[in-house]
Design a protein around this motif. Structure first.
Motif, PDB file in Angstrom:
ATOM      1  N   UNK A 381       0.875  -1.172   0.000  1.00 45.15           N
ATOM      2  CA  UNK A 381       0.000   0.000   0.000  1.00 45.15           C
ATOM      3  C   UNK A 381       0.909   1.218   0.000  1.00 45.15           C
ATOM      4  N   UNK A 382       0.676   2.115  -0.934  1.00 41.61           N
ATOM      5  CA  UNK A 382       1.550   3.277  -1.065  1.00 41.61           C
ATOM      6  C   UNK A 382       1.560   4.123   0.212  1.00 41.61           C
ATOM      7  N   UNK A 415      -0.777  -1.003  -4.530  1.00 40.51           N
ATOM      8  CA  UNK A 415      -1.978  -0.165  -4.519  1.00 40.51           C
ATOM      9  C   UNK A 415      -1.539   1.272  -4.282  1.00 40.51           C
ATOM     10  N   UNK A 416      -1.907   2.162  -5.189  1.00 39.50           N
ATOM     11  CA  UNK A 416      -1.538   3.558  -4.978  1.00 39.50           C
ATOM     12  C   UNK A 416      -1.619   4.387  -6.238  1.00 39.50           C
TER      13      UNK A 416
ATOM     14  N   UNK B 164      -4.144   2.021   5.880  1.00 38.69           N
ATOM     15  CA  UNK B 164      -3.126   1.870   4.845  1.00 38.69           C
ATOM     16  C   UNK B 164      -3.776   1.747   3.471  1.00 38.69           C
ATOM     17  N   UNK B 165      -4.829   0.948   3.409  1.00 41.42           N
ATOM     18  CA  UNK B 165      -5.515   0.744   2.137  1.00 41.42           C
ATOM     19  C   UNK B 165      -6.164   2.051   1.687  1.00 41.42           C
ATOM     20  N   UNK B 167      -5.322   5.131   2.414  1.00 37.57           N
ATOM     21  CA  UNK B 167      -4.305   6.066   1.967  1.00 37.57           C
ATOM     22  C   UNK B 167      -3.809   5.719   0.571  1.00 37.57           C
ATOM     23  N   UNK B 168      -3.585   4.431   0.355  1.00 37.04           N
ATOM     24  CA  UNK B 168      -3.074   3.985  -0.938  1.00 37.04           C
ATOM     25  C   UNK B 168      -4.106   4.202  -2.039  1.00 37.04           C
ATOM     26  N   UNK B 169      -5.372   4.003  -1.678  1.00 38.78           N
ATOM     27  CA  UNK B 169      -6.427   4.110  -2.688  1.00 38.78           C
ATOM     28  C   UNK B 169      -6.616   5.534  -3.198  1.00 38.78           C
ATOM     29  N   UNK B 170      -6.301   6.513  -2.343  1.00 41.45           N
ATOM     30  CA  UNK B 170      -6.487   7.898  -2.772  1.00 41.45           C
ATOM     31  C   UNK B 170      -5.669   8.167  -4.034  1.00 41.45           C
ATOM     32  N   UNK B 171      -4.394   7.755  -3.983  1.00 45.27           N
ATOM     33  CA  UNK B 171      -3.547   7.946  -5.160  1.00 45.27           C
ATOM     34  C   UNK B 171      -4.115   7.245  -6.374  1.00 45.27           C
ATOM     35  N   UNK B 172      -4.625   6.053  -6.148  1.00 43.03           N
ATOM     36  CA  UNK B 172      -5.172   5.269  -7.243  1.00 43.03           C
ATOM     37  C   UNK B 172      -6.410   5.950  -7.843  1.00 43.03           C
ATOM     38  N   UNK B 173      -7.264   6.529  -6.980  1.00 41.82           N
ATOM     39  CA  UNK B 173      -8.463   7.183  -7.502  1.00 41.82           C
ATOM     40  C   UNK B 173      -8.091   8.392  -8.362  1.00 41.82           C
ATOM     41  N   UNK B 175      -5.373   8.619 -10.247  1.00 41.86           N
ATOM     42  CA  UNK B 175      -4.965   8.028 -11.531  1.00 41.86           C
ATOM     43  C   UNK B 175      -6.168   7.645 -12.380  1.00 41.86           C
TER      44      UNK B 175
END
Lengths: 701, 701
Positions: A381-382, A415-416, B164-165, B167-173, B175
């Motif tokens: 996880x990023x 994930x990130x 953690x997930x 936080x990581x997902x924010x970057x992914x969203x 993108x």
């Protein structure tokens, strides 16, 4: 046959583009452009009746005018001119032709297409198409398509029945960093088909995995046999569309593919080690895995810096049939040094968000060096502190330094945002499978395991069945002489007996006295059944009586059956009444066979009664199959636990059942005169199986 | 209660960051940075005992020193200091607190966490956390996290149990161009939990859809009730991890979530209109659909420029339960003008690769204007000639010009490279759902339809059950007095009778003469069953005799049962023998109830015998449910066709079965003393249902 020249489709030393055009917007222009721009190094001859020169290359009026030899002809002239042009190619000694032009069988013009096949056969040309968007082979920098110019070179060959989809997917693979060795649009498959290409790619060192988009096959059985051989060497992944009834109809109107049962396709894929993907995304996710070594065992470990993704990946492992290493003491010893006290060394190994690149990489290295661990799922996880790109670079460096023997399958999920995307891209460009979602990483490793389990299973060579063919044909011939397609129950049973199946005693009585005599011979209790080619559903008209205990009951039953049969079917040709040994109660199963339009003889298995009829709980296989396959087939149905004994019953003879299925699959395969068999029920007992009722139908002549 | 102040978490006029730090690398630094850099416009007060100024803002030693009011406190001090800091917040009148600090119940420190809850309750603080990565609300430009700085504003609120997930997902969203209204890390849920947030977002005009990542819930029933209300207004999508047994264990060690049955979660989600996604990708794919209007009907049309993707989308429609419009004449009339002769106007509408942007757009507009078409799936395979970006811009312009009443749900799929990606991005940025894969587009429209079908079903208000509670409690009390948790069969039947269920006649005989008398009253044939709290598995020891036809048989049976019971359980307290009316054969079903650790009373339904025991073919619901829900529950099991009559049998009384299930669900809900009920079997007849056997267990006291 023209198949020997397929290599010239991919690695020609010279290409003629027949119908090349200097006009932007024309297909003949786009193809020339792509061949030149993608960097083809061989000789290029545009052919055009009007032009003298195209894009700096001397143009010829006919392929016959070219001074040099021509390996590959790419043909883009209108449909009506294709046969004459192809004929010239034949005369010129062209080895392979890609016919881009459409207007053939896909619009009903079957005759013209057959003509192409004939010419190709006569001159030994390997012909691709017609109705295709072209062919790409990255190792020879060949892009003979009117699709996108850029392709990322790699190890995945892609075969597509839909040109539009193939063309569109190329651009997508570039975005996703999916490296391709080849893209082949097969179009109408007038000559070269999927089987030929599978065979070719199985020998192609530049190809490690094969992805096929398919709407139907022309020769199902040859495809199955080819795929079976090829998938022992390389992963084959197929997206077969038309799963749904409506989708099948749409496919039929799209490429004229025969409908055929989708379940038979699934069975054929399973039998031949092909992995069936239901989406393009999944297909290419799985294909990435073709670049990793096969595992040596089933002990998988998940490393993660985040608990949540660890849980998601664990869920996905169960779904995909991946087994996680359970030796908690070993895991604790191995991984505890790399994590804070509140990390978890259970599997998934949660090293927490505090793990540094150094710690994570060392834990990864440790796992790579462990003999107990067969494969790895690496999750991240990023976070601001963890540099995924640096981590990925260390991983790539490490892999590069590793001898082949020390490598093991590893999949990555980051994930990130941008940082994770960059890390994923770097890994993928270096042929290390990495994904943006944990489930996609796990699914891909799961695909590798499915394939690995297939290749490591040594199948018995399926031998021909030892059966009394003379006897079988004599029965068939008698029915033929009488003009019947439907065999009588006693005839069907005679045939099954001739194959060695256990058929309880039966005798056809023509009179009541004969029935009494036979019953005495067989021994009470007995079952009586009417025998007539005109009465198919015997039970419905009261044509069956079971549990007859003595002579008196027998006589009454005989008379009643006769009375009812004649009442229901006054015109029926009644052959008599079959006196059968009564079979003890076991688990009732059904084994059937039929002819699939694409794959030929197939067999079906399920439990009797509502399981097949109502719950549709059946398994299929393309015939013939060996006993091992039959065992797998039995385990495919949901109701199989009933055979293992439930509610205090004893386990039934599953071994014998598998043998029966295998024998029947051979019978249906070897005796092509019989197109449909239905053993219903086959009673599975604690020891052995008994045929209680059987029907067979002959091929129409 | 502190829930009323939740709004200050999202839209505070002033924030105190308690534990703010000027040192890079510290969480207190990262949070300050994000709040400032993401553009928060309210007042900001760093609190730090040592510093005078942080990032240009005056620093305070304590929150109490701040001159102005403080709406939100973000707390990042070490765990041991959190209670005193929170107490100060209480005294200061702080409305909401986000406790980032970890070191509480997730590491076993439950006491300290309870203290936080107490303080929050006392001072009316809405407390988020502890153990979270923060909170984001884009409409107020608030990013109070130590995660990534950038978030794309939009209409999806995201609640995550894994920091953690999240936080990581924010970057992914970012993108993926997924616009978010909020991201909330719920951590240990000491005060604010998923239910509170669902309620808040249901009233938040900036939020249209809600995505939740969940490992467990604390108050299952409250969650279910809240979700039920909220999902009538907004789409709720939940990724509940720990589906697998091992995953559940991993979740338990990750966030200390109670295991609970995953199947009950699925049932609860279904009952409350929540869509359950099995991957994050799917969850956000579906969430995109929250920006489109609800459909007015179920007639969906697929438009495509490629046959292959058309077939794939058609397959996906069947899988997702999407109904395609079938009026071929209408389709031909409507769409033929926009395609060449070899295009197909069947649905999928294949306009072929030759379709121009103008033609495609006009066909799309025509479909939008049609009253017969409820929703659209627009597919495109990238070609050189077709400008997907231009097409997308026209679509956006058209949507902008359209009054709300004329809008309908449309999903887009562009397969291809950069051009397609750009088109997808443009559409998504304009809140028009677009995807790179046809299946993802279809799946999202399918999610919309599932939700729509839920919201348009008017549920009956579940009323309390009219039962003779006095009678029921008298039975329970008698058992309690005797120190029994297990009710006797006759007692269980008495209770079911008191609820209005149809229990065939039964009478407890204490002597053989009584048995004879009762059998005469009831009428032969009868069934005899041993009654003893010490004998649970009556059949196993020969304690049940069925089909007793006369007095002689009855006497023999009575003696035999008594003999066997005493032999097997010499110490058993035998209450007598129950004489039961014999029930005619129907379909045997099982209805059960039990207590789920997270959701409380739940009911289970399945067909008797192997269907439940071997095939595990059962459906669950959280109790109570109304008749409509019960009917849906019946249709959830795979073997339900058996109730509709198979193999010549008549249809059984499904209506009555549903009523029985509903009544039982009320009984288990209202009488909390009974924790387990098992009606096995409930015989479903052509008219009505009869309770053949029943067991009940009381709560331990």
């Amino acid at each position: 046959m023209s198949r020997q020249n397929i290599k010239y489709l991919f690695s020609p030393e010279s290409i003629a583009v027949i119908g090349a055009s200097p006009k932007k917007g024309k297909i003949g222009y786009a193809i020339m452009r792509n061949i030149i721009d993608y960097g083809y190094k061989g000789k290029l001859y545009p052919v055009n009746i009007k032009e003298k020169e195209i894009m700096g290359f001397k143009a010829y009026k006919s392929v016959l005018d070219i001074e040099d030899k021509v390996d590959l002809a790419v043909i883009v002239v209108p449909a009506k001119s294709v046969p004459s042009v192809l004929l010239e190619c034949g005369k010129k000694g062209v080895k392979a032709a890609a016919v881009i032009s459409s207007g053939f069988s896909e619009v009903g013009n079957k005759k013209e297409e057959d003509l192409l096949t004939e010419i190709a056969e006569k001159y030994g040309i390997s012909l691709l198409g017609p109705n295709i968007f072209g062919v790409i082979y990255t190792p020879s920098r060949l892009n003979a398509t009117f699709g996108p110019k850029d392709i990322m070179p790699g190890h995945i060959a892609c075969i597509t029945q839909s040109g539009a989809l193939g063309g569109a997917l190329i651009g997508w693979t570039v975005l996703e960093n999916i490296g391709l060795s080849a893209v082949v649009s097969v179009g109408n498959k007038a000559d070269i088909d999927d089987s030929d290409l599978l065979e070719y790619f199985s020998r192609d060192d530049n190809t490690k995995g094969i992805v096929v988009y398919m709407e139907g096959v022309k020769e199902g059985r040859r495809f199955l046999q080819t795929a079976e051989k090829v998938s022992k060497k390389k992963i084959i992944i197929i997206i077969k569309s038309g799963r749904s009834e409506r989708g099948a109809k749409a496919a039929a109107s799209h490429t004229g593919s025969l409908a055929g049962s989708d379940r038979i396709f699934s069975a054929a894929f399973k039998q031949s080690g092909v992995l069936r993907a239901d989406t393009m995304e999944k297909a290419f996710d799985w294909a990435r895995i073709s670049s990793v070594p096969v595992p040596k065992g089933e002990n998988v470990v998940i490393l993660t810096n985040g608990g949540g993704v660890g849980v998601l990946a664990t869920d996905a492992c169960e779904k995909e049939g991946i087994k996680l290493l359970d030796d908690y003491r070993y895991l604790e010893e191995t991984f505890r040094p790399y994590m804070p006290s509140f990390g978890s060394a259970k599997n998934p190994i949660d090293m927490t968000g505090q793990v540094t690149v150094e710690e994570y990489f060392n834990a990864f290295k440790k796992a790579m060096e462990s003999d107990k661990i067969s494969a790895l799922i690496i999750l991240n996880c990023e976070t601001a502190a963890f540099d995924t790109v640096e981590f990925s670079k260390k991983v790539i460096e490490y892999f590069d330094s590793l001898p082949e023997s020390k490598k093991k399958p590893v999949v990555f999920n980051f994930v990130g945002g941008v940082k994770s995307k960059n890390a994923i891209d770097i890994l993928n460009k270096n042929n290390i499978p990495a994904y943006p979602q944990p489930e996609r990483a796990v699914s891909s490793l799961g695909a590798l395991y499915k394939w690995w389990r297939y290749i490591k299973t040594e199948k018995k060579k399926i031998e021909t069945l030892e059966i009394d063919k003379e006897k079988i044909y004599s029965i068939i011939n008698r029915a033929r002489e009488e003009g019947r397609l439907q065999l009588l129950e006693n005839e069907a049973k005679d045939i099954l007996k001739a194959c060695g199946l256990d058929v309880p005693e039966y005798k056809l009585a023509k009179t009541i006295d004969e029935a009494v005599e036979y019953a005495k011979e067989i021994g009470y209790p007995v079952v009586l059944k009417i025998v007539s080619e005109d009465i198919i559903h015997k039970s419905d008209i009261g044509g069956v009586k079971i549990g007859i205990k003595n002579e008196e009951e027998l006589k009454n039953a005989y008379r009643e059956i006769m009375y009812r049969a004649k009442k229901s079917y006054p015109e029926a040709n009644i052959r008599g009444i079959l006196v059968n040994e009564m079979v003890e109660k076991g688990v009732e199963t059904i084994i059937g066979s039929s002819e699939d339009p694409q794959f030929g003889p197939v067999i079906m298995f399920g439990l009797g009664g509502i399981y097949v009829e109502v719950l549709k709980d059946v398994a299929f296989r393309v015939a013939p199959i060996d006993k091992e396959d039959a065992l797998e087939m039995i385990n495919d149905i949901k109701s199989y636990p009933l055979l293992y004994g439930v509610r205090g019953e004893k386990r039934k003879d599953i071994n014998s059942l598998a043998e029966n299925i295998s024998v029947l699959s051979h019978l249906t395969y070897e005796i092509s005169e019989i197109v449909e068999i239905d053993i219903n029920p086959l009673m599975v007992l604690e020891e052995g199986c008994k045929v209680v009722d059987a029907r067979m139908t002959l091929k129409e002549v």
